[in-house]
Design a protein around this motif. Structure first.
Motif, short mmCIF file in Angstrom:
data_model
loop_
_atom_site.label_atom_id
_atom_site.label_comp_id
_atom_site.label_asym_id
_atom_site.label_seq_id
_atom_site.Cartn_x
_atom_site.Cartn_y
_atom_site.Cartn_z
N LEU A 162 -37.83 77.65 -17.76
CA LEU A 162 -38.27 76.34 -18.33
C LEU A 162 -37.65 75.78 -19.38
N ASP A 163 -37.91 74.54 -19.46
CA ASP A 163 -37.52 73.87 -20.65
C ASP A 163 -37.96 74.37 -21.95
N ASP A 202 -36.84 77.20 -23.28
CA ASP A 202 -36.44 78.54 -23.10
C ASP A 202 -37.95 79.41 -22.95
N GLN A 208 -36.51 72.72 -8.54
CA GLN A 208 -36.76 72.54 -10.00
C GLN A 208 -35.44 72.72 -10.82
N HIS A 209 -35.61 72.04 -11.82
CA HIS A 209 -34.40 72.05 -12.88
C HIS A 209 -34.77 71.77 -14.27
N ARG A 210 -34.15 72.55 -15.18
CA ARG A 210 -34.39 72.25 -16.65
C ARG A 210 -33.76 71.02 -17.02
N THR A 211 -34.40 70.46 -17.93
CA THR A 211 -33.95 69.08 -18.27
C THR A 211 -33.26 68.96 -19.83
N ASP A 212 -33.10 70.27 -20.20
CA ASP A 212 -32.68 70.18 -21.69
C ASP A 212 -31.39 70.90 -21.78
#
Ligand code: AMP
Length: 418
Positions: A207-208, A210, A404-408
């Motif tokens: 997740l964003d 960390d 799902q993907h992280r945005t950061d």
């Protein structure tokens, strides 16, 4: 050159993409591959852990080079089987791949080579584990001694959780906590000469910010504008070359890809872990920046002639990759969902492209999710900010139910680079 790549993830898609753009490659095969790889290579259904099957396929294809992507076939001795068939192979022997397959072996090699790493204990009983945890104090670092696809490590300040993880493993390595940013540095080696690639950073948490569980990797970028000057030279001198020399001295020569996972701590650079193969997803960004045609480099490593290779050429720009994972990843990934927007996500000028990880095509030619990490959406640009914008624009065009993907990914580095 006829090349056969073993594996079927986004790393192998990145390898196949680069090899398919190399004019020296006349035939490109991959086993088992995936739906994306099938667009650039001929795919073959083999059991990638079965050395005899892989060697037989390589012989039948009259391959000039076999490139083994993942760790499991390497540890299973697939490179040995191919080498025994007289075919050049990029990838270490099963014995040398223990550098990744056994954390305890890696620690022993590092001790012999004088390579800086976290102090550690190998423990087999709960009492030993408890003693080691208390010797180092929190935060606790507990590692399964065997292969665990990047998911066997627990870093926690909760002593009970640390003990529970230790109890769930047959043999564990408990080590001191290393502070500071992490860097992945790959090197290509023929067992003697060591050729470092460009450093990258990956994002292991789901997740964003960390947060969330450890994963195989949710994204990566290269270069690292914040890394100290001379880092690659320092790591070559203090880590990579001594490790390759130590393994040769022990009679377990290591050829292929040596991956150093490093922590840049307040007390200097330390090795967190070694891997015996290209890292996923860092390979996606490192190869996106490599200008030298790939086949000759891998072939030179496989045939012991790296010292005759011209220096590698690199793109001055940046690359970013964002992993799209399926719903429930990493605990219980759901598969079999239709993926849409793949063609729309690719930039006509090649600055954004989609690498497939866990995908397969159905009878109607639709692409379905078939694993935890599904896609690795990769983009290049003059700097990290541009590469990042392009990667996320491409991600936005893709639809996968529950994806799902992280945005950061690369966010901090892109802003730091100004
Ligand atoms: P590994 O499988 O050894 O790469 O570990 C997975 C992740 O756990 C690493 O990328 C680090 O983020 C973390 N980790 C492993 N070892 C340590 C350590 N000694 N100190 C701090 N974090 C660690």
């Amino acid at each position: 050159m006829k090349v056969l790549v073993i594996g079927g993830g986004a790393r192998e898609h990145a390898l196949c993409r680069s090899l398919s753009q190399d004019s020296a490659v006349t035939e490109l095969h991959c086993a088992p591959g995936n739906a994306g790889i099938a667009q650039v290579a001929t795919v073959h259904p083999v059991d990638q852990l079965d050395g005899a099957q892989v060697a037989a396929l390589a012989r039948r294809l009259d391959a000039d080079l076999v490139v083994v992507g993942p760790e499991a076939p390497l540890v299973a001795g697939v490179a040995d089987a191919v080498r025994a068939a007289g075919i050049p192979v990029f990838g270490p022997s099963g014995e040398a791949a223990r550098l990744e397959g056994s954390k305890a072996f890696a620690k022993d090699v590092m001790a012999g080579a004088g390579v800086p790493t976290a102090r550690s204990y190998v423990c087999t009983t709960p009492a030993e584990a408890a003693e080691a945890l208390d010797a180092f104090g929190a935060p606790y670092v507990v590692k399964d001694d065997g292969l665990a696809a990047g998911k066997g490590v627990v870093v926690t300040s909760d002593r009970e959780a640390a003990l529970a993880h230790a109890a769930s493993c047959e043999s564990v390595v408990i080590e001191e906590y290393l502070d500071g940013p992490e860097v992945s540095l790959f090197a290509i080696t023929d067992g003697t000469t060591v050729l470092p690639l460009q450093p990258a950073q990956d994002f292991k948490r789901a997740l964003d910010g960390d947060e969330g569980p450890n994963t195989g990797g949710m994204g990566a970028y290269s270069p690292l504008p914040w890394a100290p000057e001379g880092l690659v030279e320092e790591v070559l001198e203090t880590v990579l070359q001594p490790t390759v020399d130590e393994l040769r001295r022990r009679g377990t020569e290591f050829s292929g890809l040596l991956y150093a996972g490093l922590a840049l701590t307040s007390r200097g650079t330390r090795v967190i872990e070694f891997n015996a193969r290209f890292g996923d997803p860092e390979t996606q960004v490192v190869l996106a920046r490599l200008r030298t045609p790939l086949a000759a480099v891998l072939h030179a490593a496989a045939t012991g002639s790296l010292d005759q290779l011209e220096p590698l050429r690199w793109d001055d720009g940046a690359a970013v990759t964002v992993v799209i994972a399926s719903e429930g990843y990493p605990a219980a990934p759901r598969t079999g969902d239709v993926i849409e927007g793949l063609a729309e996500a690719e930039a006509a000028d090649g600055t954004a492209f989609v690498l497939h990880a866990g995908t397969r095509a159905d009878e109607d030619g639709r692409v379905l999710s078939a694993g935890g990490r599904v896609l690795s959406v990769t983009a290049t640009g003059t700097d990290l900010a541009e590469a990042r914008d392009r990667a996320y624009e491409a991600v936005g065009r893709i639809s996968l139910k529950g994806g799902q993907h992280r945005t950061d990914i690369a966010l901090k580095a892109a802003s730091r680079a100004g």
